[in-house]
Design a protein around this motif. Sequence first.
Motif, short mmCIF file in Angstrom:
data_model
loop_
_atom_site.label_atom_id
_atom_site.label_comp_id
_atom_site.label_asym_id
_atom_site.label_seq_id
_atom_site.Cartn_x
_atom_site.Cartn_y
_atom_site.Cartn_z
N ASP A 1 10.83 5.04 0.79
CA ASP A 1 9.81 6.21 1.33
C ASP A 1 10.82 7.28 1.38
O ASP A 1 10.26 8.43 1.28
CB ASP A 1 9.38 5.53 2.88
CG ASP A 1 8.19 4.44 2.51
OD1 ASP A 1 7.61 4.32 1.51
OD2 ASP A 1 8.00 4.17 3.51
N ILE A 2 12.11 7.24 1.82
CA ILE A 2 13.02 8.27 2.03
C ILE A 2 13.16 8.99 0.68
O ILE A 2 13.09 10.17 0.47
CB ILE A 2 14.19 7.85 2.76
CG1 ILE A 2 13.98 7.66 4.22
CG2 ILE A 2 15.35 9.02 2.77
CD1 ILE A 2 15.13 6.94 4.85
N ALA A 3 13.21 8.25 -0.24
CA ALA A 3 13.60 8.52 -1.49
C ALA A 3 12.23 9.15 -2.31
O ALA A 3 12.41 10.25 -2.78
CB ALA A 3 14.28 7.61 -2.44
N SER A 4 11.33 8.93 -1.89
CA SER A 4 10.06 9.45 -2.42
C SER A 4 9.74 10.75 -1.68
O SER A 4 9.09 11.70 -2.49
CB SER A 4 8.86 8.15 -2.30
OG SER A 4 7.58 8.97 -2.49
N SER A 5 9.84 10.64 -0.30
CA SER A 5 9.86 12.21 0.22
C SER A 5 10.73 13.29 -0.38
O SER A 5 10.31 14.39 -0.64
CB SER A 5 9.98 11.81 1.82
OG SER A 5 10.07 13.05 2.37
N SER A 6 12.00 12.69 -0.58
CA SER A 6 12.91 13.57 -1.27
C SER A 6 12.63 14.07 -2.62
O SER A 6 12.75 15.37 -3.06
CB SER A 6 14.38 12.98 -1.32
OG SER A 6 15.01 12.77 -0.14
N LEU A 7 11.95 13.09 -3.32
CA LEU A 7 11.58 13.64 -4.65
C LEU A 7 10.41 14.72 -4.56
O LEU A 7 10.18 15.54 -5.32
CB LEU A 7 10.78 12.29 -5.25
CG LEU A 7 10.11 12.56 -6.95
CD1 LEU A 7 11.38 13.28 -7.57
CD2 LEU A 7 9.77 11.16 -7.29
N SER A 8 9.33 14.44 -3.68
CA SER A 8 8.16 15.61 -3.32
C SER A 8 8.78 16.75 -3.00
O SER A 8 8.21 17.66 -3.40
CB SER A 8 7.39 14.91 -2.15
OG SER A 8 6.62 13.55 -2.45
N ASN A 9 9.89 16.85 -2.26
CA ASN A 9 10.35 18.00 -2.03
C ASN A 9 10.98 18.83 -3.18
O ASN A 9 10.76 19.85 -3.24
CB ASN A 9 11.42 17.91 -0.80
CG ASN A 9 10.89 17.54 0.55
OD1 ASN A 9 9.57 17.92 0.91
ND2 ASN A 9 11.78 16.88 1.49
N HIS A 10 11.36 18.00 -3.73
CA HIS A 10 12.50 18.67 -4.89
C HIS A 10 11.33 19.22 -6.19
O HIS A 10 11.38 20.20 -6.74
CB HIS A 10 13.19 17.69 -5.84
CG HIS A 10 14.31 17.15 -5.20
ND1 HIS A 10 15.02 17.75 -4.11
CD2 HIS A 10 14.94 15.90 -4.66
CE1 HIS A 10 15.97 17.16 -3.61
NE2 HIS A 10 15.92 16.08 -4.10
N ILE A 11 10.15 18.26 -6.17
CA ILE A 11 8.98 18.81 -7.15
C ILE A 11 8.28 20.11 -6.54
O ILE A 11 8.01 20.80 -7.27
CB ILE A 11 8.07 17.72 -7.10
CG1 ILE A 11 8.50 16.63 -7.89
CG2 ILE A 11 6.78 18.08 -7.96
CD1 ILE A 11 7.81 15.00 -8.01
#
Length: 568
Positions: A107-117
């Motif tokens: 979940d943490i990695a997915s949230s970081s990915l969303s921020n980068h996108i």
Amino acid sequence: MHPTTTTSEPPQTLLDLITDVLSLLLLSTVTVQSFVGRWQVLRTKLTSLQSSLSSLSESPLWSQNPLLHTLLPSLLSTLQRLLSLSHQSSSTSSFPGGKLLFQSDLDIASSSLSNHIHDLDLLLRSGVLHQSNAIVLSHPGPASDKEELVFFIHDLFTRLQVGGVEFKRKALESLLQILNADQKSASLVAKEGNVGYLINLLDFNNQPLIREQAVSAVSILASSNDESRKILFEEGVLGQLLRILETGSMPLKEKAAIAIEAITGDPDNGWAISAYGGVSVLIEACRCGSQVTQTHAVGAIRNVAGVEDIKMALAEEGVVPVIISLLVSGTSAAQEKAANCIAILASSGEYFRDLIIQEKGLQSLMYLIQDLSSSDTIIEHVLHAISSLSVSDSSAQILSSSTAFIIHLGELIKHGNTILQQISASLLANLSISAGNKRAISSCMCSLVELMESPKSVGLQEAGALALVSLLTVRWNKKELARDEKSLMKLVQMLDPKYEFIAKKFPVMVVDALLSGRNGGCRKRLLAAGACQHLQKLAEMEVAGAKKALQRLSGNRLKSMFSRTWRE
């Protein structure tokens, strides 16, 4: 899996590594056996990222933008982490640390990915990747056109949203530079920039310097024009500003108070003070804030004092004694706004008038009006407040019996501007002043005659006439005015029907007052000045009071005698 890469790698190398890891990750998401639902969501995000990266590579100058020097390494690190997690999801073996820990990591990695996108898409939409060295654009000069300024604003807000602390700090410095150099650019900043994100930077969780710069920018935007104020208000800035005013540092409170006063200056925004629970916050700021904070907080209270839903909340929270204390001890600007606020509240009805009188507000106002350092604007608001309070019998008695106050009104009629003259004259006309005090201010009568001559305002003419009528109840004053040949000739001229600038009922009232009772030779002087002819014509025109004044002037002789004599 690729080894972790640092920001020292060239941008193109980083992009190539990201593209490789992304391809592997997309394939890996197809074979996962655990948390399949989460990986399907992630696959959608990764597909979106792939499209954004393709657009990025098509921008010829993308590699020159320093924002990507921090964004790309962070994105690569997140993708590498997700690739490692996908391998674990594809394995049948147990998860190191257990499923709950793995789920949390995913979940943490997915949230970081969303921020980068989000950041990457923001960069692409802003257009800054299409210009060389966009991130270090020079500040637009006075000769810059609108297009250049808009591009610079887009660049600023891109740095604010995508960059790290240092990028944010420098972007805010540039924003403040624009706003301080030319406040006309505020509308463009409000329309073209992401004001909502700027407001988010007011949050207490942000770094102090970033937050302070953001508050400064919001304060300038709020104070610049109606358009930028409207945009700030619609983005919900008032709640954040009130929170800062309540718990921020002194410099932040001062800037927040400035912005709140500006925003509440729009009548359509005033109601929100109550909705955000800001009444008590503003009153406390007036009570305990710095001089700057007090000045603008009382200005905000002044702005909302006329809002029906807020009036009673102000009274219940104890606003009256706090504002009266600012009349005595506040800065000149605070005194002006406090006096204006009291005038608004005093005109609201008996309840507020009684509160102000109980707190000795009338005495404070009377003291302030006689303070030689008070500006005309302060005196104007004070006079309005006193005028509203004078409706009360107890206040009228205090005012009427104060020789110092009455004499000061006379001085304002002689030397004040037309607004001060009109309010002072109206007060004189409405108060029950003793004969001694009326005689003490007889020197202002010639100024009252001049007020009657004013073609600008019927209200000004009426105030002058009514004050004169009041003063002329004293025989000494009648004699004084009759001896003033210049004033007497002006009065007679005003009676002339050909003199159209003056409402005739006013000079008729004054002449009638001169002729009433023991008139001390006024009748002879008016006859000699030719008043009889004018009054005869006014009586024929049925001007109110003209017939009565004519009878007094003619000694009750038949008007026909005068008519025959004049015809001959």
